[in-house]
Every structure is written in structure tokens, then in C-alpha cells.
Design a protein around this motif. Structure first.
Motif, PDB file in Angstrom:
ATOM      1  N   GLN A  44       7.662  20.345 -44.484  1.00 38.50           N
ATOM      2  CA  GLN A  44       6.927  20.023 -45.709  1.00 38.50           C
ATOM      3  C   GLN A  44       5.481  20.516 -45.661  1.00 38.50           C
ATOM      4  O   GLN A  44       4.867  20.752 -46.688  1.00 38.50           O
ATOM      5  CB  GLN A  44       6.930  18.500 -45.937  1.00 38.50           C
ATOM      6  CG  GLN A  44       8.325  17.890 -46.033  1.00 38.50           C
ATOM      7  CD  GLN A  44       9.170  18.551 -47.109  1.00 38.50           C
ATOM      8  OE1 GLN A  44       8.706  18.762 -48.222  1.00 38.50           O
ATOM      9  NE2 GLN A  44      10.396  18.894 -46.775  1.00 38.50           N
ATOM     10  N   ASN A  45       4.920  20.618 -44.474  1.00 38.67           N
ATOM     11  CA  ASN A  45       3.519  21.033 -44.321  1.00 38.67           C
ATOM     12  C   ASN A  45       3.395  22.145 -43.281  1.00 38.67           C
ATOM     13  O   ASN A  45       2.924  21.914 -42.174  1.00 38.67           O
ATOM     14  CB  ASN A  45       2.652  19.838 -43.886  1.00 38.67           C
ATOM     15  CG  ASN A  45       2.656  18.741 -44.909  1.00 38.67           C
ATOM     16  OD1 ASN A  45       2.378  18.972 -46.073  1.00 38.67           O
ATOM     17  ND2 ASN A  45       3.012  17.544 -44.479  1.00 38.67           N
ATOM     18  N   PRO A  46       3.801  23.372 -43.624  1.00 33.40           N
ATOM     19  CA  PRO A  46       3.646  24.458 -42.639  1.00 33.40           C
ATOM     20  C   PRO A  46       2.175  24.780 -42.435  1.00 33.40           C
ATOM     21  O   PRO A  46       1.354  24.544 -43.317  1.00 33.40           O
ATOM     22  CB  PRO A  46       4.394  25.628 -43.285  1.00 33.40           C
ATOM     23  CG  PRO A  46       4.404  25.319 -44.739  1.00 33.40           C
ATOM     24  CD  PRO A  46       4.394  23.822 -44.867  1.00 33.40           C
ATOM     25  N   PRO A  47       1.811  25.297 -41.271  1.00 35.45           N
ATOM     26  CA  PRO A  47       0.393  25.623 -41.025  1.00 35.45           C
ATOM     27  C   PRO A  47      -0.092  26.731 -41.957  1.00 35.45           C
ATOM     28  O   PRO A  47       0.671  27.613 -42.332  1.00 35.45           O
ATOM     29  CB  PRO A  47       0.367  26.073 -39.567  1.00 35.45           C
ATOM     30  CG  PRO A  47       1.767  26.300 -39.166  1.00 35.45           C
ATOM     31  CD  PRO A  47       2.658  25.585 -40.130  1.00 35.45           C
ATOM     32  N   ALA A  48      -1.355  26.650 -42.311  1.00 37.02           N
ATOM     33  CA  ALA A  48      -1.959  27.652 -43.198  1.00 37.02           C
ATOM     34  C   ALA A  48      -2.173  28.950 -42.435  1.00 37.02           C
ATOM     35  O   ALA A  48      -2.304  28.954 -41.215  1.00 37.02           O
ATOM     36  CB  ALA A  48      -3.285  27.130 -43.733  1.00 37.02           C
ATOM     37  N   ALA A  49      -2.232  30.038 -43.168  1.00 38.46           N
ATOM     38  CA  ALA A  49      -2.496  31.334 -42.556  1.00 38.46           C
ATOM     39  C   ALA A  49      -3.917  31.339 -42.003  1.00 38.46           C
ATOM     40  O   ALA A  49      -4.828  30.800 -42.635  1.00 38.46           O
ATOM     41  CB  ALA A  49      -2.327  32.442 -43.590  1.00 38.46           C
ATOM     42  N   PRO A  50      -4.137  31.919 -40.825  1.00 38.86           N
ATOM     43  CA  PRO A  50      -5.494  31.960 -40.278  1.00 38.86           C
ATOM     44  C   PRO A  50      -6.390  32.849 -41.121  1.00 38.86           C
ATOM     45  O   PRO A  50      -5.954  33.870 -41.637  1.00 38.86           O
ATOM     46  CB  PRO A  50      -5.292  32.535 -38.872  1.00 38.86           C
ATOM     47  CG  PRO A  50      -4.012  33.290 -38.953  1.00 38.86           C
ATOM     48  CD  PRO A  50      -3.167  32.592 -39.984  1.00 38.86           C
ATOM     49  N   ARG A  51      -7.659  32.419 -41.260  1.00 43.97           N
ATOM     50  CA  ARG A  51      -8.619  33.231 -42.009  1.00 43.97           C
ATOM     51  C   ARG A  51      -9.079  34.370 -41.129  1.00 43.97           C
ATOM     52  O   ARG A  51      -9.472  34.163 -39.989  1.00 43.97           O
ATOM     53  CB  ARG A  51      -9.836  32.377 -42.381  1.00 43.97           C
ATOM     54  CG  ARG A  51      -9.816  31.868 -43.799  1.00 43.97           C
ATOM     55  CD  ARG A  51     -11.029  31.018 -44.130  1.00 43.97           C
ATOM     56  NE  ARG A  51     -12.311  31.507 -43.638  1.00 43.97           N
ATOM     57  CZ  ARG A  51     -13.107  32.328 -44.313  1.00 43.97           C
ATOM     58  NH1 ARG A  51     -12.762  32.762 -45.493  1.00 43.97           N
ATOM     59  NH2 ARG A  51     -14.267  32.697 -43.815  1.00 43.97           N
ATOM     60  N   THR A  52      -9.031  35.566 -41.666  1.00 46.73           N
ATOM     61  CA  THR A  52      -9.536  36.710 -40.912  1.00 46.73           C
ATOM     62  C   THR A  52     -10.928  37.038 -41.432  1.00 46.73           C
ATOM     63  O   THR A  52     -11.133  37.168 -42.634  1.00 46.73           O
ATOM     64  CB  THR A  52      -8.624  37.940 -41.061  1.00 46.73           C
ATOM     65  OG1 THR A  52      -8.452  38.206 -42.450  1.00 46.73           O
ATOM     66  CG2 THR A  52      -7.263  37.706 -40.428  1.00 46.73           C
ATOM     67  N   GLU A  53     -11.863  37.117 -40.520  1.00 44.89           N
ATOM     68  CA  GLU A  53     -13.238  37.429 -40.886  1.00 44.89           C
ATOM     69  C   GLU A  53     -13.338  38.916 -41.202  1.00 44.89           C
ATOM     70  O   GLU A  53     -12.776  39.745 -40.495  1.00 44.89           O
ATOM     71  CB  GLU A  53     -14.180  37.096 -39.725  1.00 44.89           C
ATOM     72  CG  GLU A  53     -14.282  35.604 -39.451  1.00 44.89           C
ATOM     73  CD  GLU A  53     -14.945  34.838 -40.578  1.00 44.89           C
ATOM     74  OE1 GLU A  53     -15.904  35.371 -41.181  1.00 44.89           O
ATOM     75  OE2 GLU A  53     -14.492  33.727 -40.867  1.00 44.89           O
ATOM     76  N   PRO A  54     -14.071  39.278 -42.259  1.00 42.92           N
ATOM     77  CA  PRO A  54     -14.224  40.705 -42.563  1.00 42.92           C
ATOM     78  C   PRO A  54     -15.067  41.389 -41.486  1.00 42.92           C
ATOM     79  O   PRO A  54     -15.857  40.750 -40.801  1.00 42.92           O
ATOM     80  CB  PRO A  54     -14.955  40.706 -43.909  1.00 42.92           C
ATOM     81  CG  PRO A  54     -15.624  39.381 -43.992  1.00 42.92           C
ATOM     82  CD  PRO A  54     -14.773  38.425 -43.210  1.00 42.92           C
ATOM     83  N   TYR A  55     -14.885  42.687 -41.354  1.00 43.11           N
ATOM     84  CA  TYR A  55     -15.628  43.459 -40.370  1.00 43.11           C
ATOM     85  C   TYR A  55     -17.110  43.444 -40.724  1.00 43.11           C
ATOM     86  O   TYR A  55     -17.485  43.621 -41.880  1.00 43.11           O
ATOM     87  CB  TYR A  55     -15.126  44.905 -40.352  1.00 43.11           C
ATOM     88  CG  TYR A  55     -15.929  45.795 -39.460  1.00 43.11           C
ATOM     89  CD1 TYR A  55     -15.769  45.754 -38.084  1.00 43.11           C
ATOM     90  CD2 TYR A  55     -16.886  46.660 -39.979  1.00 43.11           C
ATOM     91  CE1 TYR A  55     -16.512  46.553 -37.257  1.00 43.11           C
ATOM     92  CE2 TYR A  55     -17.640  47.471 -39.159  1.00 43.11           C
ATOM     93  CZ  TYR A  55     -17.448  47.411 -37.792  1.00 43.11           C
ATOM     94  OH  TYR A  55     -18.205  48.197 -36.971  1.00 43.11           O
TER      95      TYR A  55
END
Length: 115
Positions: free
Chosen positions: A71-82
Motif C-alpha cells: 500500500q505504501n511503496p517507497p518514493a523514488a529517490p530525488r536526484t540532484e541536478p549537476y
């Protein structure tokens, strides 16, 4: 009449013996654990019963982290821009600091040329 090639047992070598579990020994008791990713994929790796079960698993289809709660899958990790080197420098120093450092460097350069 001669036999042509003997294709009856293709893929095995003579004297290979029996194939299967009796040759490798018994497998450890296993359990299948489902993991769910944010894209709705379900992957079910199997673990030995006495093994420590990880909380997250990488989805083999999309690469996102997958968790054990459907019901609560982990969120996608935020990738920091270059960021460029200049962007990192601007985070550390204000424009006034930069101007002061530039003036100091230009002063040293001018002083060395006057000699």
C-alpha cells in the motif's frame, strides 16, 4: 546400415551421471518475499528461511526501490541536478566576498608587475 551422428543424447556427455538435487545436495528451506515499487511492479525474490530479510529491494524492471508494504511503496529517490564548480563556489561565498578576494588578487598581481 550405419548410425548417423547419434543425436539421441545431444547436450550430455558420456558418464555425466544423474542430474538434479541428489547431485548437489538438498536446498535450504526458502521463503518468497514480495516487494512493491512505486510503478506498481511486484518482485518476489526467495531467501533462505534463516536469512535476514532486507526492508527494501531494487525493482529489476524499473530500478526504483521496492518495499514490503504494497500500500505504501517507497518514493523514488530525488536526484540532484549537476552543479558546476562555479555553482558550488557561489554557495560558499557571497558576491561581496568574491569581490574582496578578486580585489586582493588583482592588488598582488599589480604589485608584482611594478617590481
Amino acid at each position: 546400415m550405419a548410425m548417423s551422428g547419434g543425436n539421441a543424447i545431444r547436450g550430455t556427455r558420456v558418464g555425466a551421471g544423474p542430474m538434479g538435487e541428489s547431485e548437489r545436495g538438498e536446498t535450504a528451506p526458502r521463503e518468497n518475499i514480495p516487494y512493491y515499487c512505486a510503478n506498481g511492479h511486484v518482485t518476489t525474490p526467495s531467501f533462505a528461511s534463516e536469512a535476514e530479510i532486507p526492508e527494501s529491494w531494487d525493482c529489476p524492471r524499473c530500478g526504483l526501490p521496492a518495499g514490503r508494504d504494497g500500500q505504501n511503496p517507497p518514493a523514488a529517490p530525488r536526484t540532484e541536478p549537476y552543479k558546476t564548480h562555479l555553482a558550488y563556489v557561489k554557495e560558499r561565498r557571497s558576491d561581496a566576498d568574491g569581490a574582496a578576494i578578486l580585489d586582493e588578487a588583482l592588488g598582488r598581481l599589480r604589485a608584482s608587475r611594478e617590481l
